[in-house]
Design a protein around this motif. Structure first.
Motif, PDB file in Angstrom:
ATOM      1  N   GLN A  64      43.088  39.399  54.056  1.00  8.15           N
ATOM      2  CA  GLN A  64      44.500  39.200  54.365  1.00  8.15           C
ATOM      3  C   GLN A  64      45.325  39.302  53.089  1.00  8.15           C
ATOM      4  N   ASN A  65      44.768  38.760  52.027  1.00  8.73           N
ATOM      5  CA  ASN A  65      45.460  38.800  50.760  1.00  8.73           C
ATOM      6  C   ASN A  65      44.485  38.536  49.639  1.00  8.73           C
ATOM      7  N   SER A  66      44.815  38.985  48.459  1.00 11.16           N
ATOM      8  CA  SER A  66      43.954  38.735  47.305  1.00 11.16           C
ATOM      9  C   SER A  66      44.781  38.819  46.034  1.00 11.16           C
ATOM     10  N   TYR A  67      44.231  38.221  44.989  1.00 15.52           N
ATOM     11  CA  TYR A  67      44.848  38.335  43.682  1.00 15.52           C
ATOM     12  C   TYR A  67      43.763  38.237  42.626  1.00 15.52           C
ATOM     13  N   LEU A  68      44.053  38.830  41.489  1.00 11.66           N
ATOM     14  CA  LEU A  68      43.123  38.869  40.372  1.00 11.66           C
ATOM     15  C   LEU A  68      43.759  38.164  39.183  1.00 11.66           C
TER      16      LEU A  68
ATOM     17  N   HIS B  72      46.942  42.065  46.094  1.00 14.22           N
ATOM     18  CA  HIS B  72      46.607  42.923  47.230  1.00 14.22           C
ATOM     19  C   HIS B  72      47.810  43.802  47.572  1.00 14.22           C
ATOM     20  N   PRO B  73      47.577  45.051  47.980  1.00 18.16           N
ATOM     21  CA  PRO B  73      48.704  45.943  48.314  1.00 18.16           C
ATOM     22  C   PRO B  73      49.639  45.396  49.397  1.00 18.16           C
ATOM     23  N   ASN B  74      49.141  44.508  50.263  1.00 17.59           N
ATOM     24  CA  ASN B  74      49.972  43.942  51.333  1.00 17.59           C
ATOM     25  C   ASN B  74      50.645  42.624  50.949  1.00 17.59           C
ATOM     26  N   TRP B  75      50.603  42.266  49.685  1.00 21.93           N
ATOM     27  CA  TRP B  75      51.165  40.978  49.246  1.00 21.93           C
ATOM     28  C   TRP B  75      52.613  40.802  49.700  1.00 21.93           C
ATOM     29  N   ASP B  76      53.475  41.741  49.374  1.00 22.65           N
ATOM     30  CA  ASP B  76      54.900  41.599  49.714  1.00 22.65           C
ATOM     31  C   ASP B  76      55.118  41.570  51.222  1.00 22.65           C
ATOM     32  N   LEU B  77      54.357  42.346  51.969  1.00 26.26           N
ATOM     33  CA  LEU B  77      54.464  42.342  53.423  1.00 26.26           C
ATOM     34  C   LEU B  77      54.130  40.954  53.970  1.00 26.26           C
ATOM     35  N   PHE B  78      53.065  40.334  53.449  1.00 30.89           N
ATOM     36  CA  PHE B  78      52.682  38.988  53.862  1.00 30.89           C
ATOM     37  C   PHE B  78      53.811  37.996  53.578  1.00 30.89           C
ATOM     38  N   VAL B  79      54.432  38.108  52.420  1.00 34.55           N
ATOM     39  CA  VAL B  79      55.552  37.222  52.058  1.00 34.55           C
ATOM     40  C   VAL B  79      56.688  37.378  53.073  1.00 34.55           C
TER      41      VAL B  79
ATOM     42  N   THR C 187      35.568  34.828  43.250  1.00 34.18           N
ATOM     43  CA  THR C 187      34.466  35.614  42.695  1.00 34.18           C
ATOM     44  C   THR C 187      34.698  35.904  41.213  1.00 34.18           C
ATOM     45  N   PRO C 188      33.677  35.627  40.367  1.00 33.69           N
ATOM     46  CA  PRO C 188      33.818  35.983  38.953  1.00 33.69           C
ATOM     47  C   PRO C 188      33.780  37.495  38.778  1.00 33.69           C
ATOM     48  N   GLN C 189      34.532  37.991  37.808  1.00 40.09           N
ATOM     49  CA  GLN C 189      34.608  39.422  37.528  1.00 40.09           C
ATOM     50  C   GLN C 189      34.276  39.658  36.051  1.00 40.09           C
ATOM     51  N   GLU C 190      34.178  40.909  35.671  1.00 38.56           N
ATOM     52  CA  GLU C 190      33.923  41.271  34.270  1.00 38.56           C
ATOM     53  C   GLU C 190      35.017  40.707  33.355  1.00 38.56           C
ATOM     54  N   GLY C 191      34.640  40.365  32.143  1.00 35.21           N
ATOM     55  CA  GLY C 191      35.608  39.942  31.139  1.00 35.21           C
ATOM     56  C   GLY C 191      36.269  38.605  31.401  1.00 35.21           C
ATOM     57  N   GLY C 192      35.640  37.767  32.225  1.00 39.98           N
ATOM     58  CA  GLY C 192      36.197  36.441  32.498  1.00 39.98           C
ATOM     59  C   GLY C 192      37.283  36.416  33.555  1.00 39.98           C
ATOM     60  N   GLN C 193      37.527  37.550  34.201  1.00 42.21           N
ATOM     61  CA  GLN C 193      38.522  37.579  35.269  1.00 42.21           C
ATOM     62  C   GLN C 193      37.960  36.896  36.516  1.00 42.21           C
ATOM     63  N   ILE C 194      38.869  36.447  37.386  1.00 43.43           N
ATOM     64  CA  ILE C 194      38.477  35.800  38.633  1.00 43.43           C
ATOM     65  C   ILE C 194      39.290  36.404  39.761  1.00 43.43           C
ATOM     66  N   LYS C 195      38.604  36.751  40.850  1.00 46.43           N
ATOM     67  CA  LYS C 195      39.273  37.327  42.017  1.00 46.43           C
ATOM     68  C   LYS C 195      39.263  36.322  43.165  1.00 46.43           C
ATOM     69  N   PHE C 196      40.416  36.155  43.787  1.00 45.27           N
ATOM     70  CA  PHE C 196      40.569  35.319  44.978  1.00 45.27           C
ATOM     71  C   PHE C 196      40.831  36.243  46.163  1.00 45.27           C
ATOM     72  N   ASP C 197      39.989  36.176  47.187  1.00 41.51           N
ATOM     73  CA  ASP C 197      40.202  36.905  48.436  1.00 41.51           C
ATOM     74  C   ASP C 197      40.427  35.887  49.546  1.00 41.51           C
ATOM     75  N   HIS C 198      41.396  36.153  50.401  1.00 44.16           N
ATOM     76  CA  HIS C 198      41.742  35.256  51.498  1.00 44.16           C
ATOM     77  C   HIS C 198      41.603  35.997  52.814  1.00 44.16           C
ATOM     78  N   TYR C 199      40.868  35.398  53.758  1.00 41.12           N
ATOM     79  CA  TYR C 199      40.597  35.993  55.060  1.00 41.12           C
ATOM     80  C   TYR C 199      41.102  35.074  56.160  1.00 41.12           C
ATOM     81  N   ILE C 200      41.635  35.651  57.224  1.00 40.32           N
ATOM     82  CA  ILE C 200      42.058  34.851  58.374  1.00 40.32           C
ATOM     83  C   ILE C 200      40.836  34.563  59.235  1.00 40.32           C
ATOM     84  N   ILE C 201      40.645  33.284  59.546  1.00 41.17           N
ATOM     85  CA  ILE C 201      39.588  32.873  60.466  1.00 41.17           C
ATOM     86  C   ILE C 201      40.155  32.810  61.876  1.00 41.17           C
TER      87      ILE C 201
END
Length: 187
Positions: free
Chosen positions: A19-23, A34-41, A107-121
């Motif tokens: 549904q949405n994600s950010y890094l 996520h490409p749909n971020w603004d649409l979700f807002v 989820t941990p990513q390369e170089g110490g980055q962290i990704k957050f993914d959000h899913y609708i249940i």
């Protein structure tokens, strides 16, 4: 008592679509959305201050209110960083007329980055439109759990529908915390 939806992390995700994600970079600044971020807002009557162009490069904690919510997020980020493993937590992300139970994968990513993914249940229509405004100077203060979105009313955690029928949520100052049930489930 917490809803069954929070009793474990093995619920089917609707459509398996993010549904949405950010890094975040290693300093926890938002570097991609996520490409749909603004649409979700827009679809959720969100504040234009959280559109992609306004939040890229800013620290994630500029958008997290309440000490206990901040500590919860910090502990999840620390767990991911030190274990170098993904974790998943369920939470509620409601709009004025829709209850949205969601799953967050960190989820941990390369170089110490962290990704957050959000899913609708699941999505459920709220029978009443519960408009909430976050006033800093309101006479009345009410406490809300930022994970399950229940309100502390007369010393009991209550669903928004009940509380919104009893008080005008547009005229209170809302303080965000993490309730005891959600702490037990998420730690």
């Amino acid at each position: 008592m917490a809803k069954d939806i929070f009793d474990n992390n093995d619920y089917e995700i609707l459509g398996e679509n993010i549904q949405n994600s950010y890094l975040l970079d290693r300093n926890l600044n938002i570097i991609d959305l996520h490409p749909n971020w603004d649409l979700f807002v827009y679809e959720n009557s969100g504040d234009k201050k959280i559109l992609k162009s306004s939040i890229l490069g800013r620290n994630i904690f500029e958008f997290i209110k309440g000490d206990s919510v901040r500590m919860w997020f910090e502990s999840l980020i620390t767990l991911v960083k030190f274990s170098n493993r993904s974790i998943t937590r369920n939470y509620s992300c409601d709009s004025p007329d829709v209850k949205r139970f969601m799953k967050m994968r960190i989820t941990p990513q390369e170089g110490g980055q962290i990704k957050f993914d959000h899913y609708i249940i699941s999505l459920t229509k709220i029978p009443i439109k519960a408009k909430m405004h976050f006033y800093n100077n309101a006479e009345n203060i009410i406490t809300r759990c930022s994970v399950c979105n229940r309100f502390l009313y007369h010393e009991k955690w209550q669903e928004i529908e009940l509380v919104a029928n009893l008080i005008d949520l547009s005229r209170v100052s809302i303080v965000d915390i993490v309730c005891g049930d959600c702490i037990k489930i998420n730690y």
